[in-house]
Enzyme design. Sequence first.
Site, PDB file in Angstrom:
ATOM      1  N   LYS A  84       0.953  -1.090   0.059  1.00  0.00           N
ATOM      2  CA  LYS A  84      -0.048  -0.228   0.070  1.00  0.00           C
ATOM      3  C   LYS A  84       0.994   1.172   0.066  1.00  0.00           C
ATOM      4  O   LYS A  84       1.822   1.337   0.854  1.00  0.00           O
ATOM      5  CB  LYS A  84      -0.849   0.156   1.210  1.00  0.00           C
TER       6      LYS A  84
HETATM    7  C1  E4P Z   1      -8.335   0.409   3.385  1.00  0.00           C
HETATM    8  O1  E4P Z   1      -7.656  -0.528   3.189  1.00  0.00           O
HETATM    9  C2  E4P Z   1      -8.233   1.061   4.675  1.00  0.00           C
HETATM   10  O2  E4P Z   1      -7.692   0.191   5.698  1.00  0.00           O
HETATM   11  C3  E4P Z   1      -9.614   1.014   5.487  1.00  0.00           C
HETATM   12  O3  E4P Z   1     -10.588   0.917   4.561  1.00  0.00           O
HETATM   13  C4  E4P Z   1      -9.600   2.406   6.067  1.00  0.00           C
HETATM   14  O4  E4P Z   1     -10.969   2.679   6.598  1.00  0.00           O
HETATM   15  P1  E4P Z   1     -11.642   3.452   7.728  1.00  0.00           P
HETATM   16  O5  E4P Z   1     -11.915   4.723   7.254  1.00  0.00           O
HETATM   17  O6  E4P Z   1     -12.446   2.828   8.515  1.00  0.00           O
HETATM   18  O7  E4P Z   1     -10.092   3.793   8.656  1.00  0.00           O
END
Ligand code: E4P
Length: 217
Positions: A84
């Site tokens: 990522k």
């Molecule tokens: C995506 O890969 C992220 O880990 C995640 O969906 C972030 O979401 P949040 O807004 O619940 O932190």
Amino acid sequence: MRLYVDTANLKEIREAVSWGVVSGVTTNPTLVAREKFADFHAAVREIAGMVEGPVSAEAVSLETPAMLDEARTLAGLAPNVMVKIPMTPAGLRAVRQLAAEGIATNVTLVFSAAQALLAALAGATCVSVFVGRLDDAGHDGMEVVRETVEIFERHALDAQVIAASIRHPLHVVQAALAGADVATVPFKVLEQLFRHPLTDQGIERFLADWQELAAKP
Ligand code: E4P
């Protein structure tokens, strides 16, 4: 559309995978910090062994060279690790290089179709549109997913669209209707997806009728 589970909790991942509906995992620094792993790399390896599909692990450096080092290390942990990378100029520079090296990337913190387009042009494998955080800020997060899917289709861009920051079951249905390739879903929302009061009532009724039959001489 495929479902990934959005957690770094090993118990949750094991349970979600056992249901047969989850084909990948996404983590982020917040989710990893919550688990207090003694050895993050060992945890990524363990998670990668639990699913056949991609496991996203995030690079936390802000400059391209450091991001590249981190990404190569993470990608070396297991064949299904996807790195990522944040949606920044330094991040996309890294994505371009990683694509050339055959390392899969998931560009994270995408909040507009314009950002998604840039990530795809840089060679991202996936782009994660943060639907819930957009909704929280008073925007229509799913509209960004719809626009991104349309742009990628119209221009034959290879990147996959991940609907991320999912808050409730309706988001999952809307992501599927919008044509997202993946929805990455917190464990709690995955559990909610199974539930319907009529299913519970139906099971109760069937069991009661069956037991009544069995009780008859
Ligand atoms: C995506 O890969 C992220 O880990 C995640 O969906 C972030 O979401 P949040 O807004 O619940 O932190």
